[in-house]
Design a protein around this motif. Sequence first.
Motif, short mmCIF file in Angstrom:
data_model
loop_
_atom_site.label_atom_id
_atom_site.label_comp_id
_atom_site.label_asym_id
_atom_site.label_seq_id
_atom_site.Cartn_x
_atom_site.Cartn_y
_atom_site.Cartn_z
N ILE A 178 2.64 -4.67 -3.35
CA ILE A 178 1.57 -5.35 -2.62
C ILE A 178 2.16 -6.32 -1.59
CG2 ILE A 178 -0.29 -7.06 -2.87
CD1 ILE A 178 -0.99 -5.55 -5.53
N LYS A 179 3.22 -7.02 -2.00
CA LYS A 179 3.91 -7.93 -1.06
C LYS A 179 4.49 -7.14 0.11
CE LYS A 179 7.46 -11.58 -1.07
NZ LYS A 179 8.53 -11.00 -0.25
N GLN A 180 5.12 -6.01 -0.19
CA GLN A 180 5.73 -5.18 0.85
C GLN A 180 4.66 -4.60 1.79
OE1 GLN A 180 8.03 -1.90 -0.64
NE2 GLN A 180 8.95 -1.42 1.34
N VAL A 181 3.54 -4.21 1.21
CA VAL A 181 2.44 -3.65 2.01
C VAL A 181 1.99 -4.68 3.05
CG1 VAL A 181 0.01 -2.99 1.92
CG2 VAL A 181 1.63 -2.02 0.28
N LYS A 182 1.84 -5.92 2.60
CA LYS A 182 1.38 -6.97 3.51
C LYS A 182 2.41 -7.23 4.61
CE LYS A 182 -1.69 -9.07 0.12
NZ LYS A 182 -1.90 -10.14 -0.86
N GLU A 183 3.70 -7.16 4.24
CA GLU A 183 4.77 -7.39 5.23
C GLU A 183 4.89 -6.23 6.21
OE1 GLU A 183 8.19 -8.05 2.83
OE2 GLU A 183 7.64 -10.11 2.30
N ASP A 184 4.78 -5.01 5.69
CA ASP A 184 4.96 -3.83 6.54
C ASP A 184 3.68 -3.40 7.25
OD1 ASP A 184 7.59 -3.69 5.86
OD2 ASP A 184 7.38 -2.04 4.45
N LYS A 185 2.57 -4.07 6.92
CA LYS A 185 1.29 -3.75 7.56
C LYS A 185 0.95 -2.26 7.42
CE LYS A 185 1.54 -7.51 10.93
NZ LYS A 185 2.75 -8.15 10.39
N ALA A 186 0.88 -1.82 6.17
CA ALA A 186 0.53 -0.42 5.92
C ALA A 186 -0.83 -0.10 6.53
CB ALA A 186 0.52 -0.14 4.43
N THR A 238 -2.49 12.62 -9.77
CA THR A 238 -2.25 11.33 -10.41
C THR A 238 -3.54 10.57 -10.65
OG1 THR A 238 -1.89 10.33 -8.24
CG2 THR A 238 0.07 11.06 -9.46
N ASN A 239 -3.45 9.59 -11.57
CA ASN A 239 -4.58 8.73 -11.91
C ASN A 239 -4.86 7.78 -10.74
OD1 ASN A 239 -6.17 6.59 -12.95
ND2 ASN A 239 -5.46 7.06 -15.03
N PRO A 240 -6.10 7.71 -10.29
CA PRO A 240 -6.41 6.88 -9.11
C PRO A 240 -6.41 5.38 -9.37
CG PRO A 240 -8.42 7.82 -10.01
CD PRO A 240 -7.28 8.44 -10.78
N ARG A 241 -6.30 4.96 -10.63
CA ARG A 241 -6.49 3.54 -10.96
C ARG A 241 -5.54 2.62 -10.19
NH1 ARG A 241 -3.82 0.56 -14.27
NH2 ARG A 241 -2.77 2.37 -15.17
N LEU A 242 -4.24 2.97 -10.17
CA LEU A 242 -3.25 2.12 -9.50
C LEU A 242 -3.55 1.97 -8.02
CD1 LEU A 242 0.50 2.77 -10.44
CD2 LEU A 242 -0.69 0.60 -10.17
N ILE A 243 -3.84 3.09 -7.39
CA ILE A 243 -4.10 3.07 -5.95
C ILE A 243 -5.34 2.25 -5.64
CG2 ILE A 243 -4.89 4.54 -4.04
CD1 ILE A 243 -1.82 4.54 -4.50
N GLU A 244 -6.37 2.38 -6.48
CA GLU A 244 -7.59 1.61 -6.25
C GLU A 244 -7.34 0.11 -6.43
OE1 GLU A 244 -10.07 3.67 -9.00
OE2 GLU A 244 -10.54 5.29 -7.59
N GLN A 245 -6.45 -0.25 -7.38
CA GLN A 245 -6.09 -1.66 -7.57
C GLN A 245 -5.38 -2.20 -6.33
OE1 GLN A 245 -3.30 -2.36 -10.78
NE2 GLN A 245 -2.80 -4.41 -10.01
N ILE A 246 -4.41 -1.42 -5.84
CA ILE A 246 -3.65 -1.87 -4.67
C ILE A 246 -4.57 -1.97 -3.45
CG2 ILE A 246 -1.78 -1.26 -3.07
CD1 ILE A 246 -0.44 0.11 -5.59
N ALA A 247 -5.47 -1.02 -3.32
CA ALA A 247 -6.41 -1.04 -2.19
C ALA A 247 -7.27 -2.29 -2.24
CB ALA A 247 -7.29 0.21 -2.22
N SER A 248 -7.75 -2.64 -3.43
CA SER A 248 -8.64 -3.81 -3.53
C SER A 248 -7.88 -5.11 -3.27
CB SER A 248 -9.31 -3.86 -4.91
OG SER A 248 -8.36 -4.12 -5.92
N GLU A 249 -6.60 -5.16 -3.66
CA GLU A 249 -5.83 -6.40 -3.49
C GLU A 249 -5.26 -6.56 -2.09
OE1 GLU A 249 -3.16 -7.69 -6.54
OE2 GLU A 249 -4.25 -6.62 -8.12
N THR A 250 -5.19 -5.47 -1.34
CA THR A 250 -4.64 -5.57 0.02
C THR A 250 -5.71 -5.44 1.09
OG1 THR A 250 -4.20 -3.19 0.09
CG2 THR A 250 -2.40 -4.62 -0.68
N GLY A 251 -6.89 -4.99 0.69
CA GLY A 251 -7.95 -4.80 1.67
C GLY A 251 -7.81 -3.53 2.49
#
Length: 330
Positions: free
Chosen positions: A260-268, A277-290
């Motif tokens: 999540i920190k890297q996503v914010k720095e790299d501006k994914a 794969t299970n969508p749970r992780l991706i949905e968590q990351i999506a919600s925390e990064t917007g």
Amino acid sequence: MSRMLKLAAAVSVMTIFPAALATASAENLKVVASFSIIADFAKNVGGDRIDITTLVGPNGDAHVYEPKPADAAAVGAADVVLVNGLQFEGFLQRLVEASGIKAPVVELTKGGEVLKSAEEEHHHDDDKTAEGEQKHEAGEEGHEQAHEGHHHHGEFDPHAWQSVHNAEIYVKNIADTFCAADAAGCDTYKANAEAYGEKLDALEAEIKASVAEIPEDKRVVITSHDAFGYFEHEYGLKFLAPEGVSTESEASAADVAALIKQVKEDKASAIFLENITNPRLIEQIASETGIKVGGTLYSDALSDESGTAATYIDMMKHNLSTIKGAILGS
């Protein structure tokens, strides 16, 4: 002429074939493919001269697959078994031992350009191209050793088919294998491989042209597990993933926080689910990064026949159009 035919990557195959094959040329070659992408390659080369059994079918995850008794029977009766290698099929050694197989088990990544796995790159990340890319020459003799510790990630990233250049090597290896098993059909196999190779050349050109239309500062995306290293290496998109190269690995809370920190720095620019794969992780990351979820990518398995990724070529086109659409908003 397809570049595929110019590749000099010979396949190491054992020469133990049922004696009946020599006289029963009218009988189709019995082929087992470990998972759906290899099965698609084999169908394009073999055409109506082969009967194919696929162990891990559409939308299946070969990383965690548990073989069934019918799989052992199919492998035991096969003339040829086609696998990826590079420790992708963690179930393979147990299945081979249970099947009493007499046919060759051919690793299709042999002769391909393989990359170090993400775990290895943490130790060798000073020069990914020089350190991480090399020819895979492991043959039959390394087969058992390669699969003993399948719960550990291997030295190399096994997802080599995500490079179209490597896909051409898979296809050449399949044609060579079929020629060795069925000499009467060799001209057919080579002609089919050349025709399919031309389609792969066109696919690669299309991918490169399409990626070039994505602004360089928007080429960072997130996926569930680290299956797109070859696509990144070949075509210039950057993929971040909370899991390693195998879906057997669980992403820790620290891994997710670091990502999540890297996503914010790299501006994914976008985040994607995967069909295996299970969508749970991706949905968590999506919600925390917007960052909104931009769709589903196909990494280790094709879709079923009614889906948008029913063949390898369709899969690669679907993935790229999904990524591009999410990034550019089209």
